[in-house]
Design a protein around this motif. Structure first.
Motif, PDB file in Angstrom:
ATOM      1  N   ARG A   1       8.875   1.537  -1.679  1.00  0.00           N
ATOM      2  CA  ARG A   1       9.568   2.817  -1.843  1.00  0.00           C
ATOM      3  C   ARG A   1      10.187   3.248  -0.521  1.00  0.00           C
ATOM      4  O   ARG A   1       9.662   2.955   0.543  1.00  0.00           O
ATOM      5  CB  ARG A   1       8.583   3.884  -2.342  1.00  0.00           C
TER       6      ARG A   1
ATOM      7  N   GLU B   1      -0.610   7.137  -0.790  1.00  0.00           N
ATOM      8  CA  GLU B   1       0.402   6.921   0.255  1.00  0.00           C
ATOM      9  C   GLU B   1      -0.143   7.281   1.630  1.00  0.00           C
ATOM     10  O   GLU B   1      -0.720   8.353   1.824  1.00  0.00           O
ATOM     11  CB  GLU B   1       1.650   7.755  -0.016  1.00  0.00           C
TER      12      GLU B   1
ATOM     13  N   GLN C   1      13.351   4.822  -6.755  1.00  0.00           N
ATOM     14  CA  GLN C   1      12.591   4.481  -5.548  1.00  0.00           C
ATOM     15  C   GLN C   1      13.465   3.964  -4.409  1.00  0.00           C
ATOM     16  O   GLN C   1      12.944   3.608  -3.355  1.00  0.00           O
ATOM     17  CB  GLN C   1      11.513   3.438  -5.887  1.00  0.00           C
TER      18      GLN C   1
ATOM     19  N   GLU D   1       3.013   3.007   0.410  1.00  0.00           N
ATOM     20  CA  GLU D   1       2.303   3.296  -0.835  1.00  0.00           C
ATOM     21  C   GLU D   1       1.393   2.134  -1.192  1.00  0.00           C
ATOM     22  O   GLU D   1       1.803   0.976  -1.107  1.00  0.00           O
ATOM     23  CB  GLU D   1       3.303   3.500  -1.983  1.00  0.00           C
TER      24      GLU D   1
ATOM     25  N   GLN E   1      -1.453   0.614  -4.157  1.00  0.00           N
ATOM     26  CA  GLN E   1      -1.999   0.708  -5.510  1.00  0.00           C
ATOM     27  C   GLN E   1      -3.486   0.381  -5.452  1.00  0.00           C
ATOM     28  O   GLN E   1      -3.875  -0.723  -5.097  1.00  0.00           O
ATOM     29  CB  GLN E   1      -1.274  -0.259  -6.444  1.00  0.00           C
TER      30      GLN E   1
ATOM     31  N   ILE F   1      -2.176   5.580  -7.118  1.00  0.00           N
ATOM     32  CA  ILE F   1      -1.201   5.381  -6.053  1.00  0.00           C
ATOM     33  C   ILE F   1      -1.571   6.289  -4.887  1.00  0.00           C
ATOM     34  O   ILE F   1      -1.703   7.507  -5.048  1.00  0.00           O
ATOM     35  CB  ILE F   1       0.229   5.692  -6.520  1.00  0.00           C
TER      36      ILE F   1
ATOM     37  N   LYS G   1       1.326   8.156   5.062  1.00  0.00           N
ATOM     38  CA  LYS G   1       2.605   8.527   5.650  1.00  0.00           C
ATOM     39  C   LYS G   1       2.692   8.038   7.094  1.00  0.00           C
ATOM     40  O   LYS G   1       1.661   7.912   7.771  1.00  0.00           O
ATOM     41  CB  LYS G   1       2.792  10.040   5.572  1.00  0.00           C
TER      42      LYS G   1
END
Length: 343
Positions: free
Chosen positions: A172, A45, A134, A88, A90, A43, A47
């Motif tokens: 999320r 992320e 989440q 996020e 994967q 995972i 931002k």
């Protein structure tokens, strides 16, 4: 002297070509090298506001790619440097740097899910939302008391029944209010469409009345295929001016005092939801109805049935036209239940 300059020029050209070839080779090798990680899937992320340089450095720091500078260069060369979307992601083994970049540009962020189950009350739904790790919690207890106002619903509308049972997928940091807004809009859309295609019935005058009856059908249904016939029972009772006499409405009206058992005294205790003491529909839905329950109201089965009772716990229902027939069915249910309870 001229020879020296020629040799130096040739050396510089050779150097540039060699360096260029090595850079191209390293760059090409980088693009063909799958990402690495100690976890699969990984995972990652991005931002909000992150630059391509920041993202490239984070990928290298986490050991996902070997050279952040080459990822940065690739993003600039392909014109993708300013197209990355926050969220996020994967990442799975076998992906290459260009796959990462395309995924980041596409915005295919990781999705979480929460299901609203038919027959649940609004209180149950709120509890599930608050427990979801989440979903960003922004609503207070006071906010929930005026939730329909926050959702721009008509003044005075109560939340019960207005959130469509489905499994919702979301990224999320989706807020509790955003989740509820989506479900509320989904219910509005489905109810309006079902109402437009309904079979006319003089005793269900508005979509909201259909929603109320659908919630009762949802709570009374033992087997899904019985919904249209249960709808017919209640519509027939409304047509004849009979009390609906449905236990789930009584239970809803009891609120926190309901302990799992319903007694004769409860059936005689008047509340706005007691359909043994009050005629017509209760003032609001008593749960969130499924699409199938809504459809059953809009397209009920035909027939003169006025009563129903299960033939055994968890089994199909027996539908009756007369009270005598119904009473015999109730006695048979009691016999079947007692047999099932014997060791």
């Amino acid at each position: 002297m001229k020879l020296i300059f020629k040799l130096l020029g040739l050396l510089l050209i050779t150097t540039f070509v060699t360096v260029g070839f090595l850079l191209w080779y390293q760059y090409d090798n980088f693009l063909e090298t799958p990402v690495t990680s100690t976890e699969d899937p990984t995972i990652f992320e991005i931002k909000p506001g992150s630059s391509i340089r920041t993202v490239a450095n984070q990928l290298e720091e986490r050991g996902i790619i070997a050279h952040g500078i080459l990822f940065f260069a690739h993003a600039r060369l392909t014109g993708s440097a300013h197209k990355l979307k926050a969220g996020e992601y994967q990442l799975t083994s076998g992906m290459k740097p260009d796959d990462l970049l395309k995924k980041f540009v596409s915005g295919q962020v990781l999705q979480y899910q929460l299901g609203i189950i038919e027959g649940k009350t609004f209180k149950d739904i709120v509890a599930d939302i608050r427990q979801h790790p989440q979903i960003e919690q922004t609503l207070t207890d006071e906010d929930y008391k005026s939730i329909m106002q926050k959702l721009d619903a008509p003044e005075g509308m109560q939340p019960e029944g207005w959130f469509l049972p489905e499994t919702y997928h979301f990224p999320r940091k989706t807020t509790d209010l955003q989740f509820l807004q989506r479900s509320y809009q989904a219910m509005q859309t489905y109810l309006d469409k079902a109402w437009q295609g309904r079979e006319q019935n003089p005793h269900i005058k508005t979509p909201y009345e259909a929603l109320i009856l659908a919630s009762i059908i949802e709570k009374e249904t033992g087997l899904p295929e019985e919904r249209p016939l249960i709808a017919r029972v209640f519509l027939n009772r409304l047509e004849k001016g009979m009390l609906l006499q449905t236990d789930p409405t009584v239970i809803y009206g009891m609120g926190e005092s309901y302990d799992g058992n319903i007694r004769k005294a409860d059936l005689r205790t008047d509340t706005p939801y007691n359909t043994y003491t009050r005629s017509g529909l209760p003032p609001t839905p008593i749960a969130t109805p499924s699409k199938a329950a809504i459809d059953a109201v809009m397209h009920p089965a035909s027939g003169n049935v006025l009563y129903f009772v299960a033939t055994a716990p968890g089994a199909a229902s027996h539908f009756s036209v007369t009270l005598d027939e119904h009473n015999r069915a109730v006695q048979q249910y009691i016999l079947n239940r007692n047999k099932a309870e014997k060791p």
